[in-house]
Design an enzyme around this catalytic site. Structure first.
Site, PDB file in Angstrom:
ATOM      1  N   LYS A 202     -39.472 -23.717 -18.221  1.00 45.14           N
ATOM      2  CA  LYS A 202     -39.575 -25.047 -17.890  1.00 45.14           C
ATOM      3  C   LYS A 202     -40.668 -24.950 -16.808  1.00 45.14           C
ATOM      4  O   LYS A 202     -40.477 -24.169 -16.036  1.00 45.14           O
ATOM      5  CB  LYS A 202     -38.213 -25.830 -17.394  1.00 45.14           C
ATOM      6  CG  LYS A 202     -38.902 -27.343 -17.299  1.00 45.14           C
ATOM      7  CD  LYS A 202     -37.409 -27.874 -17.247  1.00 45.14           C
ATOM      8  CE  LYS A 202     -37.461 -29.457 -17.089  1.00 45.14           C
ATOM      9  NZ  LYS A 202     -38.049 -29.929 -18.212  1.00 45.14           N
ATOM     10  N   ARG A 293     -42.655  -3.427  -4.712  1.00 43.17           N
ATOM     11  CA  ARG A 293     -43.667  -2.983  -4.062  1.00 43.17           C
ATOM     12  C   ARG A 293     -44.010  -3.295  -2.618  1.00 43.17           C
ATOM     13  O   ARG A 293     -43.394  -4.597  -2.628  1.00 43.17           O
ATOM     14  CB  ARG A 293     -44.733  -2.730  -4.817  1.00 43.17           C
ATOM     15  CG  ARG A 293     -45.283  -4.181  -5.362  1.00 43.17           C
ATOM     16  CD  ARG A 293     -46.699  -4.419  -5.983  1.00 43.17           C
ATOM     17  NE  ARG A 293     -46.699  -5.474  -6.485  1.00 43.17           N
ATOM     18  CZ  ARG A 293     -47.413  -6.784  -6.038  1.00 43.17           C
ATOM     19  NH1 ARG A 293     -47.671  -6.621  -4.826  1.00 43.17           N
ATOM     20  NH2 ARG A 293     -47.534  -7.708  -6.731  1.00 43.17           N
TER      21      ARG A 293
HETATM   22  P1  ADP Z   1     -48.738  -9.705  -3.920  1.00 36.94           P
HETATM   23  O1  ADP Z   1     -47.692 -10.050  -5.230  1.00 36.94           O
HETATM   24  O2  ADP Z   1     -48.524  -9.053  -3.239  1.00 36.94           O
HETATM   25  O3  ADP Z   1     -49.013 -11.378  -3.313  1.00 36.94           O
HETATM   26  P2  ADP Z   1     -50.899 -10.176  -5.920  1.00 36.94           P
HETATM   27  O4  ADP Z   1     -50.182 -11.025  -6.893  1.00 36.94           O
HETATM   28  O5  ADP Z   1     -52.185 -10.412  -5.480  1.00 36.94           O
HETATM   29  O6  ADP Z   1     -50.115  -9.551  -4.723  1.00 36.94           O
HETATM   30  O7  ADP Z   1     -51.164  -8.637  -6.370  1.00 36.94           O
HETATM   31  C1  ADP Z   1     -51.690  -7.619  -5.828  1.00 36.94           C
HETATM   32  C2  ADP Z   1     -52.802  -6.652  -6.644  1.00 36.94           C
HETATM   33  O8  ADP Z   1     -52.005  -6.165  -7.779  1.00 36.94           O
HETATM   34  C3  ADP Z   1     -53.748  -7.717  -6.983  1.00 36.94           C
HETATM   35  O9  ADP Z   1     -54.958  -6.961  -6.842  1.00 36.94           O
HETATM   36  C4  ADP Z   1     -53.231  -7.950  -8.261  1.00 36.94           C
HETATM   37  O10 ADP Z   1     -54.608  -7.948  -9.335  1.00 36.94           O
HETATM   38  C5  ADP Z   1     -52.573  -6.773  -8.664  1.00 36.94           C
HETATM   39  N1  ADP Z   1     -51.736  -6.835  -9.811  1.00 36.94           N
HETATM   40  C6  ADP Z   1     -50.160  -7.343  -9.636  1.00 36.94           C
HETATM   41  N2  ADP Z   1     -49.387  -7.333 -10.429  1.00 36.94           N
HETATM   42  C7  ADP Z   1     -50.349  -6.728 -11.582  1.00 36.94           C
HETATM   43  C8  ADP Z   1     -50.121  -6.104 -12.962  1.00 36.94           C
HETATM   44  N3  ADP Z   1     -48.949  -6.540 -13.472  1.00 36.94           N
HETATM   45  N4  ADP Z   1     -51.033  -5.698 -13.489  1.00 36.94           N
HETATM   46  C9  ADP Z   1     -52.002  -5.499 -12.842  1.00 36.94           C
HETATM   47  N5  ADP Z   1     -52.519  -5.629 -11.862  1.00 36.94           N
HETATM   48  C10 ADP Z   1     -51.692  -6.416 -11.243  1.00 36.94           C
HETATM   49  P1  ADP Z   2     -47.110 -13.341 -11.623  1.00 36.26           P
HETATM   50  O1  ADP Z   2     -46.319 -12.040 -11.966  1.00 36.26           O
HETATM   51  O2  ADP Z   2     -48.668 -13.256 -12.229  1.00 36.26           O
HETATM   52  O3  ADP Z   2     -47.194 -13.145 -10.093  1.00 36.26           O
HETATM   53  P2  ADP Z   2     -45.227 -15.512 -11.371  1.00 36.26           P
HETATM   54  O4  ADP Z   2     -44.106 -15.599 -12.428  1.00 36.26           O
HETATM   55  O5  ADP Z   2     -44.661 -14.866  -9.956  1.00 36.26           O
HETATM   56  O6  ADP Z   2     -46.547 -14.492 -12.009  1.00 36.26           O
HETATM   57  O7  ADP Z   2     -45.970 -16.692 -10.994  1.00 36.26           O
HETATM   58  C1  ADP Z   2     -47.044 -16.868 -10.544  1.00 36.26           C
HETATM   59  C2  ADP Z   2     -47.189 -18.375  -9.888  1.00 36.26           C
HETATM   60  O8  ADP Z   2     -47.344 -19.232 -11.383  1.00 36.26           O
HETATM   61  C3  ADP Z   2     -46.259 -19.032  -9.251  1.00 36.26           C
HETATM   62  O9  ADP Z   2     -46.337 -18.509  -7.732  1.00 36.26           O
HETATM   63  C4  ADP Z   2     -46.320 -20.407  -9.546  1.00 36.26           C
HETATM   64  O10 ADP Z   2     -47.249 -21.079  -8.538  1.00 36.26           O
HETATM   65  C5  ADP Z   2     -46.536 -20.450 -10.930  1.00 36.26           C
HETATM   66  N1  ADP Z   2     -45.331 -20.494 -11.735  1.00 36.26           N
HETATM   67  C6  ADP Z   2     -44.668 -19.352 -12.160  1.00 36.26           C
HETATM   68  N2  ADP Z   2     -43.599 -19.873 -13.048  1.00 36.26           N
HETATM   69  C7  ADP Z   2     -43.580 -21.451 -12.678  1.00 36.26           C
HETATM   70  C8  ADP Z   2     -42.870 -22.245 -13.408  1.00 36.26           C
HETATM   71  N3  ADP Z   2     -41.723 -22.147 -14.282  1.00 36.26           N
HETATM   72  N4  ADP Z   2     -43.172 -23.670 -13.120  1.00 36.26           N
HETATM   73  C9  ADP Z   2     -44.052 -24.175 -12.389  1.00 36.26           C
HETATM   74  N5  ADP Z   2     -44.840 -22.920 -11.824  1.00 36.26           N
HETATM   75  C10 ADP Z   2     -44.860 -21.682 -12.052  1.00 36.26           C
END
Ligand code: ADP
Ligand code: ADP
Ligand code: MG
Length: 454
Positions: A202, A293
């Protein structure tokens, strides 16, 4: 066994950060690099450097055989994966261990379990941690998906089980949009992550992104409080802080305790982050995923707790138990981090690598700059656009924002466009000063404030 020689299987600012932590502990450093990174700051700072392949990451930083060969050749006894690249690749962790080396992070099995977002949701539920209402597991096909969606209600988010970095996420407002997006999302997840598995959540509207830093030694886990990362563009964080401006002491305590419970339930070893969405309207928080990580925004936690997280990762990987008790982890003041990317905010964040013709760094009390920059450095066009992070500390949030403003005024990176002007504009905004934000705030602001960035 304490680590004596560390191979850094990464690049950029995080490689520099790891070299610093290792050197402080008397650990020798080996920096691997692609042909495009021979003159990187990390290569200059490390004790040794080894070229592992051509510029494309698939042939260098993602090449497990080349990384293991470099470890063997250099006599390294441990590997730090940084973030991105192979940091959350369970096979890499397994292969490092099978080669008789220490992986600075949790075991391959833990990465496999917590890195799969659907599996991690189950672990959370089992530990009694609330998750976002959604599908129980992977969704087999469109028909099965429609049943789940009817139950949770629109809008819904279609997410890739293997997703990360803000990619692999779609929002559907109604059934017809859902029918259109679901097959697309599956094909895209397959192409991007080699795994087409999808699940549904959701959409939590006007949510705030809060995440808890934890450290575990396999026996015991503790939290280092939370960070808030609600300022995002395309679901990627651009500004992070600690602590969150939104949490009451009671909510903070409940949130952090839930994270420790979750980490302890998998005997977590290393540094990790549990990400949550916080619904300010109801006071509820929901677990969304775990990153097994070090994270980009770890410095804000380091500043408010006084804990060197990368240093602790090296100690834990070296076999030492956690040095701290939970009651020894305390919060002091407020820290902010902004991500400086080689992107032009005046041109819709067009990425544009270039050569640093001049560099003036901010300084003074409460200012930290973690970056890959030096004067004359040419940024290679092959990797992500993060140049570094400007981090500030203040006695309270208002003080930290004033310091950020002063530090941004001092900073000059000549020769290429960066995201610094975005932050110079944001520090003037009332909502930012008041901490009145949510995960879509920045996107809305960008739609109506382009003129402030021109
Ligand atoms: P953090 O979660 O540390 O805030 P980011 O979401 O920006 O950081 O991710 C850190 C780095 O890892 C970025 O360069 C992002 O593009 C890369 N990254 C994160 N998760 C994945 C994934 N599942 N596959 C490929 N690149 C990823
Ligand atoms: P990633 O692995 O790409 O970091 P996340 O599951 O951590 O993906 O979600 C990345 C971002 O997407 C969150 O920080 C938030 O802004 C948005 N998001 C993720 N899930 C939801 C949700 N269920 N409802 C609203 N926003 C979401
Ligand atoms: Mg995330």
């Amino acid at each position: 066994m304490p680590i004596r020689k560390l191979l850094i299987a990464n690049r950029g600012e995080i490689a520099v950060r790891i070299i610093r932590a290792a050197r402080e502990q008397g650990i020798a450093t080996v920096q691997v690099h692609s042909a495009a990174d021979a003159d990187s700051l990390a290569v200059k700072l490390a004790d040794e450097a080894i070229e592992i392949g051509p510029a494309p990451a698939a042939k260098s930083y993602l090449n497990i055989d080349a990384l293991l060969a470099a470890a063997r050749q250099s006599g390294a006894d441990a590997v730090h994966p940084g973030y991105g690249f192979l940091a959350e690749n369970a096979t890499f962790a397994d292969r490092v261990a099978a080669a008789g080396l220490t992986f600075v992070g949790p075991s391959g099995d833990t990465i496999r379990l917590m890195g799969d977002k659907v599996a991690a949701r189950r672990v959370a539920a089992r530990a009694g941690v609330p998750t976002v209402p959604g599908s129980d597991g992977l969704i087999a096909d469109l028909e099965a998906a429609k049943d789940v969606v009817a139950e949770i209600g629109f809008p819904v988010m279609i997410k890739a089980a293997a997703g990360g970095g803000g990619r692999g996420i779609r929002i559907a407002q109604d059934v017809s949009e859902f029918e259109r997006l679901f097959p697309q999302a599956s094909a895209e997840a397959q192409a991007a992550f080699g795994d087409g598995g999808l699940y549904v959540e959701k959409v939590i509207e006007r949510a705030r992104h809060v995440e808890v830093q934890i450290l575990g030694d396999g026996e015991r886990a503790l939290h280092c409080f939370e960070r808030e990362c609600s300022l995002q563009r395309r679901r990627q964080k651009v500004w992070e802080e600690a602590p969150s401006a939104a949490l009451s002491p009671e909510t903070r305590s409940a949130l952090c305790k839930s994270a420790v419970k979750l980490a302890a339930s998998v005997n977590y070893s290393g540094a990790g982050t549990l990400e949550y969405l916080y619904d300010e309207a109801t006071g509820a928080f929901y677990f969304i995923e775990m990153n097994t990580r070090i994270q980009v925004e770890h410095p804000v936690t380091e500043w408010v707790t006084g804990i060197d997280l990368v240093g602790e990762m090296l100690r834990i990987a070296g076999g030492r138990p956690l040095r701290l008790r939970q009651d020894q982890v305390t919060l002091r003041g407020h820290a902010l981090e902004v991500r400086l990317n080689a992107e032009d905010p005046a041109k819709d964040f067009l990425p544009g690598p270039g050569t640093v013709s001049d560099l003036r760094l901010p300084g003074g009390p409460g200012v930290r700059f973690d970056s890959l920059l030096y004067p004359g450095y040419s940024i290679p066009p092959f990797y992500d656009s993060l140049l570094g992070k400007l981090i500030v500390w203040g006695e309270d949030r208002g003080h930290a924002i004033s310091r950020l403003k002063s530090a941004l005024a001092e900073l000059e990176i000549a020769g290429l466009a960066t995201t610094a002007p975005l932050f110079a504009a944001l520090v003037e905004e009332e909502d930012i000063k008041e901490g009145n934000v949510h995960t879509r705030w920045l996107e809305h602001w960008l739609e109506t404030n382009a003129a402030k960035l021109a």
